[in-house]
Design an enzyme around this catalytic site. Structure first.
Site, short mmCIF file in Angstrom:
data_model
loop_
_atom_site.label_atom_id
_atom_site.label_comp_id
_atom_site.label_asym_id
_atom_site.label_seq_id
_atom_site.Cartn_x
_atom_site.Cartn_y
_atom_site.Cartn_z
N GLY A 102 0.86 -1.16 0.00
CA GLY A 102 0.02 0.07 0.10
C GLY A 102 0.83 1.07 -0.06
N GLY A 104 2.64 3.92 1.55
CA GLY A 104 3.30 4.09 2.70
C GLY A 104 3.66 5.33 3.03
N ARG A 105 4.02 6.19 1.71
CA ARG A 105 4.27 7.80 1.95
C ARG A 105 3.63 8.45 0.73
NH1 ARG A 105 10.67 8.25 0.60
NH2 ARG A 105 10.86 6.98 -1.28
N LYS A 125 3.76 12.69 -2.19
CA LYS A 125 4.54 12.02 -1.86
C LYS A 125 5.34 12.43 -0.59
CE LYS A 125 7.67 8.39 -3.41
NZ LYS A 125 8.45 7.60 -4.76
N ASP A 137 7.82 6.64 8.53
CA ASP A 137 7.28 7.76 8.91
C ASP A 137 6.42 8.28 7.87
OD1 ASP A 137 9.00 8.69 7.12
OD2 ASP A 137 10.44 9.40 8.62
N ARG A 195 2.90 14.54 -7.14
CA ARG A 195 2.93 13.67 -8.32
C ARG A 195 1.67 13.60 -9.33
NH1 ARG A 195 5.38 7.82 -7.07
NH2 ARG A 195 3.86 7.24 -5.67
N ARG A 202 -1.54 -0.20 -9.85
CA ARG A 202 -0.49 -1.24 -10.16
C ARG A 202 -1.00 -2.68 -10.18
NH1 ARG A 202 3.57 1.95 -6.66
NH2 ARG A 202 2.40 3.92 -6.32
N ASP A 272 4.55 -4.04 -7.31
CA ASP A 272 3.93 -2.93 -6.64
C ASP A 272 4.47 -1.87 -7.27
OD1 ASP A 272 6.08 -3.95 -5.00
OD2 ASP A 272 5.87 -1.87 -4.22
N ASN A 273 5.66 -1.84 -8.25
CA ASN A 273 6.01 -0.78 -9.07
C ASN A 273 5.79 -1.09 -10.52
OD1 ASN A 273 6.98 0.41 -6.61
ND2 ASN A 273 9.01 -0.55 -6.77
#
Length: 521
Positions: A102, A104-105, A125, A137, A195, A202, A272-273
């Site tokens: 998922g 994450g940032r 992002k 974080d 972005r 994905r 996932d990319n």
């Protein structure tokens, strides 16, 4: 032109699918949810560092004029029409199933519908933690943000399908990062990139639903993806799904060809990319090739296997497409035709690849026997390891009368990182003589051949050492190089910025951040 703060953003994705709307940011599993509501966490003092004027014009957005608008780009201002969320997906990382991952940032703010009828997803992002941040974080540092901002725009101007970057904002906060995962953590200045893409979906979005056996959600997401992003695919049922997968295979193959054309190495081709739209997505430890090396990986995490090395990317794309095929297989009565569509990848990729190489070499057409020349070229470059970009630029203006071996080596000397041995010199000479003989057979003129070569071989590439220098300057309050690189990336096929037309300097081959990077980059 619209103001960022007054735009009425659409919420098509969150209005269509089930999500976790609690707003709780605690890391956790979210079964049944395709997203989780996640508001950006405010930062100390958002300051606009860069703005993509061309992209803003395409989106119909004016440059921020107030702090309120800059606050929006930094996550400190969420307007009433936005619904910030983090998408939930899974993936295979370095060949292993990683389960739920998922955003994450990354936090999507909403969807912008332009007057031209296009819809764009706007995403921050580095805007703070989400339920998918795991132990992280949710922040991004200036180093990684500059790299994403510049490279995504650079790839656009190179003609490579990619997500875009609208803005780069410094947060005024410090972020703790262990750059090489070696226990040497240090504080770095924080930053946020906005972005933009039609979608950030994905392969992993589909893999997650298949793994969780959420058949209804899987079918719903597949149908929605086809209807929204592949509206030209008509029909119903199995035929429609197969036609869609066929086009995903084709787009992915085309993307790999473009990466190879410009010498781009993604560095972390996890599923996932991999964009479902065939875009380059998630710029981390990427690099352009300096010296030509099919085994080069810019990612320290990818050592020693080099799974994602330059010369393996098209094969990894096929492997990743196999994962996507497995994910959507439950939607079909059997996998016979699905496997056939997957296996067609090679028949799609190689003709595209050889046609691309023909363009780089200035051939009027690629004949069956030209594959031998292209193979000879690849083998010679792998042995000689010249600077890829400079080699092809020299090839464009190659005198077709060049016959002597020493003269050939001397001509290509500006692209060489060392003195070639006898075997390498001989191989280069043989290659160039074969190439000259083939070019003389062209039905087009030499001038027409050279035009084709200039259109397909970039003269400027965003080298890692240039990025590193620009980042160091920005960290010290200087933006001269950063501004110049923003200009240079917009004209990669011209001689306008020949001050950057040079090999990687010796000092950059070993310096951290100039050659290899980690996934934290």
């Amino acid at each position: 032109m619209q103001n960022l703060s007054t735009i009425k953003y659409a919420k098509d994705f969150v209005s269509t699918f089930d999500g976790d709307e609690s707003g709780e940011l605690r890391p956790r599993q979210t079964p049944g949810a395709l997203y989780s509501k996640a508001a950006p966490t405010p930062v100390k003092s958002p300051t606009l560092l860069a703005w993509s004027e061309a992209l803003a014009h395409e989106l119909g957005i004016q440059r921020p004029k107030t702090q309120e608008e800059v606050d929006l780009l930094g996550g400190n201002n969420v307007t009433a029409s936005m619904y910030p969320y983090a998408a939930c997906y899974a993936g295979h990382q370095f060949g292993n199933w990683a389960g739920q991952l998922g955003d994450g940032r990354a936090i999507t703010l909403g969807e912008l519908k332009t007057t031209a009828g296009k819809t764009w997803e706007l995403q921050l992002k580095g805007a703070g933690p989400t339920p998918y941040s795991r132990r992280a974080d949710g922040r991004a540092v200036l180093r990684s943000s500059v790299r994403e901002y510049l490279m995504s725009e650079s790839m656009h101007y190179l003609g490579v399908p990619t997500t875009r970057a609208l803005s780069l904002v410094a947060t005024g906060d410090q972020v703790l990062r262990d750059m090489f995962y070696n226990g040497n953590a240090a504080h770095e200045p924080g930053a946020i990139v906005m972005r933009v893409a039609p979608s950030f979906l994905r392969f992993g979005n589909f893999e997650l639903l298949a793994a969780r056996k959420e058949a209804d959600n899987l079918r719903k997401l597949t149908d929605w993806t086809i209807d929204r992003f592949y509206p030209h695919i008509q029909g119903e049922g199995d035929a429609k799904i197969l036609a869609w997968f066929r086009e995903v295979v084709e787009r992915t193959a085309s993307l790999m060809v473009d990466w190879l054309r410009v010498g781009f190495v993604h560095g972390v081709m996890n599923t996932d990319n991999m964009s479902i739209l065939g875009l380059t997505i998630d710029y981390g430890p990427y690099s352009f090739l300096d010296d030509y090396d099919p085994d080069f990986t810019p990612n320290t995490t990818d050592l020693p296997v080099r799974r994602y090395a330059f010369g393996k990317q098209h094969s990894i794309a096929y492997w990743n497409l196999g994962c996507l095929a497995s994910a959507i297989a439950p939607l079909l009565p059997d996998t016979v035709q699905l496997v056939a569509e997957l296996e067609a990848y090679r028949d799609i990729f190689y003709p595209k690849y050889f046609a691309m190489m023909g363009d780089k070499l200035g051939l009027d057409e690629v004949k069956p026997e030209d594959t031998e020349l292209i193979t000879q070229l690849e083998e010679t470059l792998a042995a000689l390891k010249p600077d890829m970009t400079i080699f092809y630029q020299l090839l464009i203006d190659l005198p077709l009368s060049l016959a002597d071996e020493k003269a050939v080596v001397k001509y290509f000397e500006p692209s060489l990182y060392g003195v070639p041995g006898e075997a390498e010199s001989r191989a280069l000479h043989n290659l160039i003589q074969t190439y000259i003989a083939r070019v003389k057979e062209n039905s087009c003129s030499r001038a027409e051949s050279q035009v084709r070569m200039r259109q397909n071989n970039p003269r400027f590439i965003l080298r890692n050492y240039l990025l590193h220098q620009a980042i160091e300057e920005l960290e010290h309050g200087e933006d001269t190089l950063f501004v110049k690189l923003q200009q240079a990336i917009q004209n990669p096929y011209s001689r306008e910025f020949d001050e950057f037309f040079a090999k990687r300097p010796d000092w950059a081959s070993q310096k951290a951040g100039c050659s290899m990077l980690s996934c934290s980059s």
